[in-house]
Design a protein around this motif. Structure first.
Motif, PDB file in Angstrom:
ATOM      1  N   THR A 247     150.476   0.125  42.872  1.00 43.59           N
ATOM      2  CA  THR A 247     150.578  -0.799  42.069  1.00 43.59           C
ATOM      3  C   THR A 247     150.637  -2.124  42.734  1.00 43.59           C
ATOM      4  O   THR A 247     150.683  -3.216  42.304  1.00 43.59           O
TER       5      THR A 247
ATOM      6  N   ASP B 201     159.789   7.815  42.907  1.00 43.27           N
ATOM      7  CA  ASP B 201     160.481   7.004  43.795  1.00 43.27           C
ATOM      8  C   ASP B 201     160.748   7.370  44.996  1.00 43.27           C
ATOM      9  O   ASP B 201     161.604   8.228  45.155  1.00 43.27           O
TER      10      ASP B 201
ATOM     11  N   TYR C 282     162.701  -7.148  56.895  1.00 47.13           N
ATOM     12  CA  TYR C 282     161.884  -6.003  56.863  1.00 47.13           C
ATOM     13  C   TYR C 282     161.043  -5.486  58.129  1.00 47.13           C
ATOM     14  O   TYR C 282     160.821  -4.159  58.073  1.00 47.13           O
TER      15      TYR C 282
ATOM     16  N   ARG D 174     150.697 -14.463  48.393  1.00 45.50           N
ATOM     17  CA  ARG D 174     151.159 -13.662  49.308  1.00 45.50           C
ATOM     18  C   ARG D 174     150.974 -14.432  50.648  1.00 45.50           C
ATOM     19  O   ARG D 174     149.984 -14.831  50.906  1.00 45.50           O
TER      20      ARG D 174
ATOM     21  N   ARG E  67     151.715   1.411  33.302  1.00 43.54           N
ATOM     22  CA  ARG E  67     151.786   0.698  34.706  1.00 43.54           C
ATOM     23  C   ARG E  67     150.399   0.717  35.315  1.00 43.54           C
ATOM     24  O   ARG E  67     149.631   0.236  36.034  1.00 43.54           O
TER      25      ARG E  67
END
Ligand SMILES: NC(=O)c1ccc[n+]([C@@H]2O[C@H](COP(=O)([O-])OP(=O)(O)OC[C@H]3O[C@@H](n4cnc5c(N)ncnc54)[C@H](OP(=O)(O)O)[C@@H]3O)[C@@H](O)[C@H]2O)c1
Length: 401
Positions: free
Chosen positions: A22, A94, A238, A282, A58
């Protein structure tokens, strides 16, 4: 390296489990595989269910329904839907959970039986993510994907997408070298993932004991991530958690072939299937949009410096080529995917082409008039920046006072 035809041929009759579709990059990967090798056996896409939206919804809205798939849609015409349902299957899951959170045993068994390659693109890419979330996805999530891949009986490799910025702030040549387990960027320190998890639990217990609000808990978790990253020599949560993810994969892979792809800043598509295609705002786009809206008028940085950008389709090409090159090779391979020194993109390119583009294609004001774009004011040093701020803002404000 093999020719493009051979690389596509490699995908024939293969089943691939992909996480993160996604998102921006994995979607380009899925489209490319379906376009260049329609005889791929199956793509299983692991998709998280979100509030009020089923996995199938989705998949339709956030993956296959995107403009990115228009070329493929046109190619298959009226057979597009049956082609997709034959070749792609969305699976609810997940990666933060064991068995990738796939509850249905039958589905897990089917994946373990059929999957040849696992491609882990899922991640949280928020630089200042909560530490518990970032550890759960980028570190333990990567490990869960690896454990799942090991259970696949026909598995040929795990391809994991990391980031070039696991290198932190270093100068000079950064080699395509795997981290040693526990290696920190500060030479006097070690990274101990088990200790990090313990520390996290302690912090959570402390927060609960202090009965902090949800907002305060979130802030404390974010702060903890930044603190731990900086202690060990990384600039943000991150990249620190992506580095730990790499280490854990390298350390626990056993004899599973592992390819780690480290792209730099991924930008819009260069060529296929849609030049310029991008999703959301982004990284570098926020500067372009800020400039176009007139919100960013100045920029602190050396225009002659390289900002390393790489188009999304080139990253995907590198992913597929490395899959074909390293299948069944019992080792770990690392690739940096970047423009780097060979074909550098300088900040001046961004500034000049941005200015030129918006001059030729101006935005319009609310009454329909074209907006006048001025070139961005660039300051190379902090001293220039402070002088600019003083003259442009401080002095007039002092005057008003
Ligand atoms: N974008 C860049 O400039 C860049 C540069 C270098 C490296 N990378 C790496 O490239 C990869 C892809 O980046 P991207 O820009 O495509 O990211 P993105 O658009 O933010 O997509 C992230 C994807 O990961 C999924 N995901 C997150 N947590 C998950 C979980 N617990 N279980 C399952 N799926 C989960 C997201 O699903 P939801 O939709 O459910 O949230 C989404 O599909 C990442 O590994 C990133 O570290 C990106």
């Amino acid at each position: 390296m093999e020719s493009a035809g051979n690389i596509a041929e490699f995908l024939r009759e293969k089943s691939v489990l992909v996480t993160g579709s996604t998102g921006f990059l994995a979607k380009i990967f899925v489209e490319k595989v379906l376009r260049v090798q329609p005889s791929v056996k199956k793509l299983f896409l692991l998709v998280r269910a979100s509030d009020g939206c089923s996995v199938e919804e989705r998949f339709q809205n956030e993956v296959i329904g995107k403009e990115l798939f228009d070329v493929l849609r046109e190619k298959h015409g009226k057979d597009f839907d049956s082609f997709i349902s034959d070749k792609v299957s969305a699976v609810a899951g997940d990666i933060s959970y064991e068995n990738l959170g796939i509850k249905d045993y039958g589905v897990r068994e089917q994946l373990w039986k059929e999957v040849d390659i696992v491609v882990n693109v899922a991640a949280t890419t928020n630089f200042y993510e909560r530490y518990d979330v970032a550890l759960g996805i980028n570190v333990m999530g990567a490990k869960n994907v690896l454990e799942f891949a090991k259970q696949c009986r026909k598995i040929k490799m795990l391809l994991h997408v990391s980031t070039a910025y696991v290198a932190g702030v270093q100068e000079g040549l950064i080699t395509e070298r795997a981290f040693h387990f526990g290696e920190a960027l500060r030479p006097d320190l070690k990274v101990d993932i088990a200790e990090e998890l313990e520390l996290l639990e302690e912090k959570k217990n402390q927060i609960h004991a202090e009965k902090k609000t949800k907002e305060a808990e979130k802030e404390a978790m974010k702060e903890l991530g930044i603190q731990r990253a900086r202690i060990h020599g990384w600039p943000n949560t991150y990249v620190f958690t992506k580095a730990m993810g790499e280490m854990l994969l390298g350390h626990t892979r056993g004899d599973l072939p592992l390819v780690i792809i480290r792209p730099t800043i991924i930008t819009s598509i260069y060529k296929d299937p849609l030049p310029g295609w991008m999703e959301g705002a982004r990284t570098i786009d926020s500067i372009i949009i800020g400039y176009a809206k007139g919100n960013i008028s100045s920029f602190l940085g050396d225009p002659q410096m390289s900002m390393d950008l790489i188009p999304g389709d080139m990253v995907v090409n590198a992913m597929i080529a490395s899959m074909a090159a390293h299948t069944n090779q019992n080792s770990q391979f690392i690739y940096h995917v970047s423009s780097s020194v060979r074909n550098p993109v300088k900040y001046s390119t961004l500034l000049e082409s941005g200015h030129q583009y918006f001059q030729n294609n101006p935005r319009t004001t609310s009454d329909g008039k074209p907006m006048k774009m001025t070139a961005m004011h660039v300051m190379k040093t902090m001293t220039d920046f402070k002088r600019y701020m003083f003259l442009r803002y401080r002095l007039p404000l002092e005057g008003f006072r």
